[in-house]
Design a protein around this motif. Sequence first.
Motif, short mmCIF file in Angstrom:
data_model
loop_
_atom_site.label_atom_id
_atom_site.label_comp_id
_atom_site.label_asym_id
_atom_site.label_seq_id
_atom_site.Cartn_x
_atom_site.Cartn_y
_atom_site.Cartn_z
N ASP A 59 -1.79 -3.98 -9.38
CA ASP A 59 -1.02 -3.49 -8.06
C ASP A 59 -2.23 -2.92 -7.11
OD1 ASP A 59 1.27 -2.58 -6.62
OD2 ASP A 59 1.54 -0.45 -7.66
N HIS A 88 3.86 7.04 -5.42
CA HIS A 88 3.09 6.63 -4.35
C HIS A 88 2.66 7.90 -3.51
CE1 HIS A 88 3.20 2.08 -4.12
NE2 HIS A 88 3.05 2.36 -5.28
N ASN A 145 -0.63 3.77 -4.29
CA ASN A 145 -0.68 4.24 -5.64
C ASN A 145 -1.44 5.50 -5.67
OD1 ASN A 145 0.43 1.91 -6.76
ND2 ASN A 145 -1.17 0.69 -6.54
MG MG Z 1 2.48 0.86 -6.66
#
Ligand code: MG
Length: 312
Positions: free
Chosen positions: A16, A210, A250
């Motif tokens: 990611d 996030h 993230n």
């Molecule tokens: Mg993410």
Amino acid sequence: MAYPASVTLYEVGPRDGLQNETARLPVEAKVRLIQALSACGLSRIEIGSFVRPDWIPQLADTDQVAQRLQKRAGLRYSALVPNRTGLDRAVASGLREVAVFMSSSEAHNQKNTNKSIAESLEHFSAIVPAAKAQGLFVRAYLSTVWGCPYEGEVDPRRALEITQKLRAIGCDEISLGDTIGVGNPLQTRRIVALFLEGGIEASRIALHLHDTNGTALANCLAGMELGITTFDTSVGGMGGCPYAPGAAGNLATEDLASMLEGMGIETGVDLEKLFAAGELAEDLSGRKLPGRRLQAALGRRKPGEARKAAST
Ligand code: MG
């Protein structure tokens, strides 16, 4: 307030993180990053994605990455699989854990997967049982649970219904995503409570929070208060937010690992080794990563750059 004795950090940086970085790394660099993360005491790492190479060019070589890794005993490596071909590639690469992905809002699901929610569920009802029949652990990502970049507010009851269906077709774990990082702790508590009341055990839920607005740690705390023990994080906060260029995406692994260590909650992670992995991630991505704890650690190692003004 009761908190869990231990928490699992699910490292998403190599997947990611990298898929949202502009830098395209060679296989050797990805393997180095994953090896560095493996040395930190993390127990779960997502190493890439078996989507079509033209969809995410940054992750086009996950097969080679998986094959070249020196896998550590007890560490679970996973990758995204969008379809049966991806599943077969993951298995051929030696992975025993895979992840499927969809959204809880129609517009995001359509843009991200080119399918309606009903079509995604139907699609997974063929892939997931095939993975389970081979003994794999299957995670499902459910995005936009806290809000959608296209639709705004999302009814969490819709996300619960989708989760119940994902569990019914065999998904072992559902990672609930605050894709645009708009969640607050009360909302997080309401969402997690709704899922628990809806029969989804806390052990089946992971939170993918996030940090776009700086609330990810507070949201983790709200989740832990209701018994959630798995959180998705990315080394250095690598990845950014595709819907808010320049903003954090993230939650940084070091930020959560450091907070938990301070709270006496076991993660198995060695912070110094994590900082070294973060430094490598920063070198490889070619930019200053947003993780606060990483920047604090790196800043302390460079006394020559310390500000002369007295701190307050
Ligand atoms: Mg993410």
